[in-house]
Design a protein around this motif. Structure first.
Motif, PDB file in Angstrom:
ATOM      1  N   THR A   1     -13.556  -0.547  -3.046  1.00 42.44           N
ATOM      2  CA  THR A   1     -11.729   0.226  -3.637  1.00 42.44           C
ATOM      3  C   THR A   1     -12.358  -0.701  -5.367  1.00 42.44           C
ATOM      4  OG1 THR A   1     -10.120  -0.720  -2.031  1.00 42.44           O
ATOM      5  CG2 THR A   1      -8.942  -0.353  -4.186  1.00 42.44           C
TER       6      THR A   1
ATOM      7  N   MET B   1      -5.809   7.311   0.155  1.00 43.67           N
ATOM      8  CA  MET B   1      -6.384   8.355  -0.526  1.00 43.67           C
ATOM      9  C   MET B   1      -6.520   9.223  -0.359  1.00 43.67           C
ATOM     10  SD  MET B   1      -9.895   7.502  -0.971  1.00 43.67           S
ATOM     11  CE  MET B   1     -10.947   8.681  -2.036  1.00 43.67           C
TER      12      MET B   1
ATOM     13  N   GLY C   1      -8.228  -0.409   2.980  1.00 44.80           N
ATOM     14  CA  GLY C   1      -8.222  -0.218   4.870  1.00 44.80           C
ATOM     15  C   GLY C   1      -8.899  -1.204   5.853  1.00 44.80           C
TER      16      GLY C   1
ATOM     17  N   PHE D   1      -7.976  -8.660   6.521  1.00 42.47           N
ATOM     18  CA  PHE D   1      -7.235 -10.643   6.919  1.00 42.47           C
ATOM     19  C   PHE D   1      -6.064 -10.509   7.929  1.00 42.47           C
ATOM     20  CE2 PHE D   1      -7.802 -12.447   2.250  1.00 42.47           C
ATOM     21  CZ  PHE D   1      -8.588 -11.684   1.980  1.00 42.47           C
TER      22      PHE D   1
ATOM     23  N   ARG E   1     -14.183  -2.790  10.659  1.00 46.70           N
ATOM     24  CA  ARG E   1     -15.235  -3.110  10.051  1.00 46.70           C
ATOM     25  C   ARG E   1     -16.183  -3.858  11.177  1.00 46.70           C
ATOM     26  NH1 ARG E   1     -18.253  -2.571   5.402  1.00 46.70           N
ATOM     27  NH2 ARG E   1     -17.307  -0.248   5.754  1.00 46.70           N
TER      28      ARG E   1
ATOM     29  N   PRO F   1     -19.068  -9.764  -1.606  1.00 48.32           N
ATOM     30  CA  PRO F   1     -19.558 -10.834  -0.916  1.00 48.32           C
ATOM     31  C   PRO F   1     -21.188 -11.086  -1.399  1.00 48.32           C
ATOM     32  CG  PRO F   1     -18.277  -9.610   0.404  1.00 48.32           C
ATOM     33  CD  PRO F   1     -17.872  -9.379  -0.767  1.00 48.32           C
TER      34      PRO F   1
ATOM     35  N   MET G   1       0.898  -1.469  -0.024  1.00 48.65           N
ATOM     36  CA  MET G   1       0.012  -0.200  -0.157  1.00 48.65           C
ATOM     37  C   MET G   1       0.805   1.235   0.106  1.00 48.65           C
ATOM     38  SD  MET G   1      -3.335  -0.860   0.118  1.00 48.65           S
ATOM     39  CE  MET G   1      -3.793   0.524   0.943  1.00 48.65           C
TER      40      MET G   1
ATOM     41  N   PHE H   1       5.662   3.085  -5.420  1.00 47.23           N
ATOM     42  CA  PHE H   1       4.283   1.808  -5.084  1.00 47.23           C
ATOM     43  C   PHE H   1       3.940   1.071  -6.286  1.00 47.23           C
ATOM     44  CE2 PHE H   1       0.104   0.806  -5.606  1.00 47.23           C
ATOM     45  CZ  PHE H   1      -0.352   0.119  -4.822  1.00 47.23           C
TER      46      PHE H   1
ATOM     47  N   LEU I   1     -10.592  -4.643   4.275  1.00 49.25           N
ATOM     48  CA  LEU I   1     -10.088  -5.362   3.677  1.00 49.25           C
ATOM     49  C   LEU I   1      -8.857  -6.034   3.690  1.00 49.25           C
ATOM     50  CD1 LEU I   1     -10.757  -8.064   1.150  1.00 49.25           C
ATOM     51  CD2 LEU I   1      -8.742  -6.687   0.179  1.00 49.25           C
TER      52      LEU I   1
ATOM     53  N   PRO J   1     -10.171   7.132   4.141  1.00 56.58           N
ATOM     54  CA  PRO J   1      -9.894   6.075   5.405  1.00 56.58           C
ATOM     55  C   PRO J   1      -8.236   5.842   5.328  1.00 56.58           C
ATOM     56  CG  PRO J   1     -10.628   5.233   2.654  1.00 56.58           C
ATOM     57  CD  PRO J   1     -10.670   6.914   3.029  1.00 56.58           C
TER      58      PRO J   1
ATOM     59  N   TYR K   1     -12.211 -17.721   4.429  1.00 55.00           N
ATOM     60  CA  TYR K   1     -10.344 -16.424   4.165  1.00 55.00           C
ATOM     61  C   TYR K   1      -9.594 -17.767   3.862  1.00 55.00           C
ATOM     62  CZ  TYR K   1     -11.540 -12.811   6.994  1.00 55.00           C
ATOM     63  OH  TYR K   1     -12.290 -11.477   7.204  1.00 55.00           O
TER      64      TYR K   1
ATOM     65  N   VAL L   1     -12.556  -9.192  -3.882  1.00 60.61           N
ATOM     66  CA  VAL L   1     -14.020  -9.498  -2.623  1.00 60.61           C
ATOM     67  C   VAL L   1     -15.203  -8.872  -2.994  1.00 60.61           C
ATOM     68  CG1 VAL L   1     -13.880  -9.655  -0.222  1.00 60.61           C
ATOM     69  CG2 VAL L   1     -11.532 -10.616  -1.085  1.00 60.61           C
TER      70      VAL L   1
ATOM     71  N   ARG M   1     -14.251  -4.482  -1.857  1.00 60.60           N
ATOM     72  CA  ARG M   1     -15.422  -4.057  -3.112  1.00 60.60           C
ATOM     73  C   ARG M   1     -15.650  -2.653  -3.006  1.00 60.60           C
ATOM     74  NH1 ARG M   1     -19.090  -0.966  -2.235  1.00 60.60           N
ATOM     75  NH2 ARG M   1     -19.864  -1.990  -0.236  1.00 60.60           N
TER      76      ARG M   1
HETATM   77  N1  LIG Z   1      -3.267   4.027  -1.319  1.00 63.41           N
HETATM   78  C1  LIG Z   1      -3.300   2.561  -1.647  1.00 63.41           C
HETATM   79  O1  LIG Z   1      -3.132   2.139  -2.000  1.00 63.41           O
HETATM   80  C2  LIG Z   1      -4.104   2.322  -1.979  1.00 63.41           C
HETATM   81  C3  LIG Z   1      -5.089   0.820  -2.520  1.00 63.41           C
HETATM   82  C4  LIG Z   1      -6.068   0.353  -2.317  1.00 63.41           C
HETATM   83  C5  LIG Z   1      -7.270   0.903  -2.292  1.00 63.41           C
HETATM   84  N2  LIG Z   1      -7.047   2.283  -1.827  1.00 63.41           N
HETATM   85  C6  LIG Z   1      -8.488   3.041  -1.599  1.00 63.41           C
HETATM   86  O2  LIG Z   1      -9.205   2.580  -0.558  1.00 63.41           O
HETATM   87  C7  LIG Z   1     -10.521   2.931  -0.579  1.00 63.41           C
HETATM   88  C8  LIG Z   1     -11.713   1.777   0.149  1.00 63.41           C
HETATM   89  O3  LIG Z   1     -10.722   2.024   1.562  1.00 63.41           O
HETATM   90  P1  LIG Z   1     -12.301   0.774   2.643  1.00 63.41           P
HETATM   91  O4  LIG Z   1     -11.380   0.679   3.118  1.00 63.41           O
HETATM   92  O5  LIG Z   1     -12.757   1.727   2.188  1.00 63.41           O
HETATM   93  O6  LIG Z   1     -13.049  -0.583   1.847  1.00 63.41           O
HETATM   94  P2  LIG Z   1     -12.521  -1.749   0.848  1.00 63.41           P
HETATM   95  O7  LIG Z   1     -11.376  -2.785   1.751  1.00 63.41           O
HETATM   96  O8  LIG Z   1     -12.078  -1.373  -0.817  1.00 63.41           O
HETATM   97  O9  LIG Z   1     -13.832  -2.634   0.386  1.00 63.41           O
HETATM   98  C9  LIG Z   1     -14.728  -3.005   1.605  1.00 63.41           C
HETATM   99  C10 LIG Z   1     -15.535  -3.880   1.698  1.00 63.41           C
HETATM  100  O10 LIG Z   1     -15.565  -4.645   0.490  1.00 63.41           O
HETATM  101  C11 LIG Z   1     -15.606  -5.950   1.397  1.00 63.41           C
HETATM  102  N3  LIG Z   1     -15.124  -7.002   2.272  1.00 63.41           N
HETATM  103  C12 LIG Z   1     -13.291  -6.087   3.055  1.00 63.41           C
HETATM  104  N4  LIG Z   1     -13.566  -7.202   3.458  1.00 63.41           N
HETATM  105  C13 LIG Z   1     -13.955  -7.802   3.513  1.00 63.41           C
HETATM  106  C14 LIG Z   1     -14.173  -9.132   4.385  1.00 63.41           C
HETATM  107  N5  LIG Z   1     -12.630 -10.270   5.084  1.00 63.41           N
HETATM  108  N6  LIG Z   1     -15.322 -10.190   4.286  1.00 63.41           N
HETATM  109  C15 LIG Z   1     -15.959 -10.201   3.568  1.00 63.41           C
HETATM  110  N7  LIG Z   1     -16.339  -8.831   2.752  1.00 63.41           N
HETATM  111  C16 LIG Z   1     -15.504  -8.020   2.528  1.00 63.41           C
HETATM  112  C17 LIG Z   1     -17.310  -5.542   1.826  1.00 63.41           C
HETATM  113  O11 LIG Z   1     -17.648  -5.566   0.661  1.00 63.41           O
HETATM  114  P3  LIG Z   1     -19.428  -5.534   1.267  1.00 63.41           P
HETATM  115  O12 LIG Z   1     -19.475  -3.935   1.191  1.00 63.41           O
HETATM  116  O13 LIG Z   1     -20.003  -4.887   0.011  1.00 63.41           O
HETATM  117  O14 LIG Z   1     -19.974  -6.252   1.951  1.00 63.41           O
HETATM  118  C18 LIG Z   1     -16.652  -4.030   2.251  1.00 63.41           C
HETATM  119  O15 LIG Z   1     -17.183  -3.454   2.846  1.00 63.41           O
HETATM  120  C19 LIG Z   1     -10.739   3.064  -2.307  1.00 63.41           C
HETATM  121  O16 LIG Z   1     -10.814   4.584  -2.082  1.00 63.41           O
HETATM  122  C20 LIG Z   1      -9.183   3.189  -2.781  1.00 63.41           C
HETATM  123  O17 LIG Z   1      -8.751   3.650  -3.914  1.00 63.41           O
HETATM  124  C21 LIG Z   1      -6.355   2.956  -1.500  1.00 63.41           C
END
Ligand SMILES: NC(=O)c1ccc[n+]([C@@H]2O[C@H](COP(=O)([O-])OP(=O)(O)OC[C@H]3O[C@@H](n4cnc5c(N)ncnc54)[C@H](OP(=O)(O)O)[C@@H]3O)[C@@H](O)[C@H]2O)c1
Length: 242
Positions: A57, A19, A171, A177, A207, A96, A10, A35, A173, A201, A149, A94, A55
């Motif tokens: 992301t 972000m 974050g 994990f 979560r 679900p 990341m 990166f 996800l 985030p 998992y 991912v 989901r």
């Molecule tokens: N800077 C970087 O390197 C980087 C890398 C990646 C992403 N990002 C940014 O991160 C932001 C999103 O991050 P976020 O933390 O808000 O969300 P996220 O982790 O991308 O997504 C969360 C969603 O994924 C599903 N999920 C995740 N873990 C799960 C698990 N263990 N079991 C079941 N479902 C799971 C669920 O979907 P459902 O809601 O459908 O149940 C959950 O609401 C985006 O804006 C993206 O651009 C930045």
């Protein structure tokens, strides 16, 4: 180990955000290149066969909150997983409940092309699985209501040959994990920039229902200064909790 080696890779701001406007600064752009080239491009450090995203992301970057084009009258699809094809690189999503509105079975991230695999649970509908089959998108089913998992990771290894998998955010996800013991290493590129936002985030996020705030320790493996004043830190996940 009947699962891939899993590293979380990341980029963050100085204050741990994944972000936000800091990414558009010269320092943020430089860190973004660092990166990318650690994990993708012509000569990456990690030689992984797929990367995993949450989901949100995927919606933010690839599917843009489009609704899937479902046929609620579709005949019952065959039970179990669907392997549309084998590929050199996979984008593993991912999702679900089966919500993402894909248009294509292939995506391109900068100059990396990948075949999409959806990780579903039994909550995903027949119509959604039919939708994925029509697009030629592979899917695996892992868990009844919640993600299983171990099953998901063993299927990625055994059905698609993924030996090394990048855990690629967000974050929520990442933290789920790590808490599930499904992350071996954290690779972090910290940009020499920040924007102070309180709403964006962070690298890791709890979560409810997926994870909690049980602390985890990390063991530093290496630290390197990179372009634009960024740093690249590698940690082993030691799983010590307090
Ligand atoms: N800077 C970087 O390197 C980087 C890398 C990646 C992403 N990002 C940014 O991160 C932001 C999103 O991050 P976020 O933390 O808000 O969300 P996220 O982790 O991308 O997504 C969360 C969603 O994924 C599903 N999920 C995740 N873990 C799960 C698990 N263990 N079991 C079941 N479902 C799971 C669920 O979907 P459902 O809601 O459908 O149940 C959950 O609401 C985006 O804006 C993206 O651009 C930045």
């Amino acid at each position: 180990m009947n699962r891939p080696y899993i590293f979380c890779h990341m980029m963050t701001s100085l204050d741990g955000k994944i972000m936000g406007p800091y990414m558009e600064t010269p320092e943020g752009n430089a860190a973004g290149d660092v990166f990318y080239h650690i994990s993708f491009g012509k000569n990456p450090y990690y030689k992984h066969q797929g990367w995993l995203s949450g989901r949100i992301t995927t919606d933010d970057n690839f599917t843009f909150y489009e609704k899937p084009e479902l046929n609620e009258q579709a005949p019952l699809v065959p039970e179990g997983d669907y392997i549309a094809k084998q590929a050199g690189m996979y984008y593993v999503s991912v999702d679900p409940s089966g919500r993402l509105g894909w248009k294509n079975s292939t995506l391109t991230y900068v100059d990396t092309t990948a075949h999409v695999i959806e990780v579903l649970t039994e909550k995903a509908s027949n119509a959604y699985k039919d939708f994925l089959r029509r697009l030629g998108i592979s899917y695996i089913i892992a868990g009844a209501e919640a993600l299983d998992y171990e099953l998901a990771m063993s299927k990625l290894k055994n059905l698609f040959g993924i030996e090394t998998l990048m855990l690629g955010g967000g974050g929520i996800l990442n933290w789920s994990f790590i808490q599930a013991g499904m992350c071996d290493e954290v690779s972090l590129v910290i940009a020499a920039a920040a924007d102070g936002s309180l709403d964006t985030p962070s690298l890791f996020g709890v979560r409810d229902g997926l994870s909690c705030n049980k602390a985890v320790g990390f063991e530093l493996q290496s630290a390197e200064v990179k372009d634009g004043g960024s740093v690249w830190l590698r940690y082993k996940v030691s799983q010590q909790s307090v």
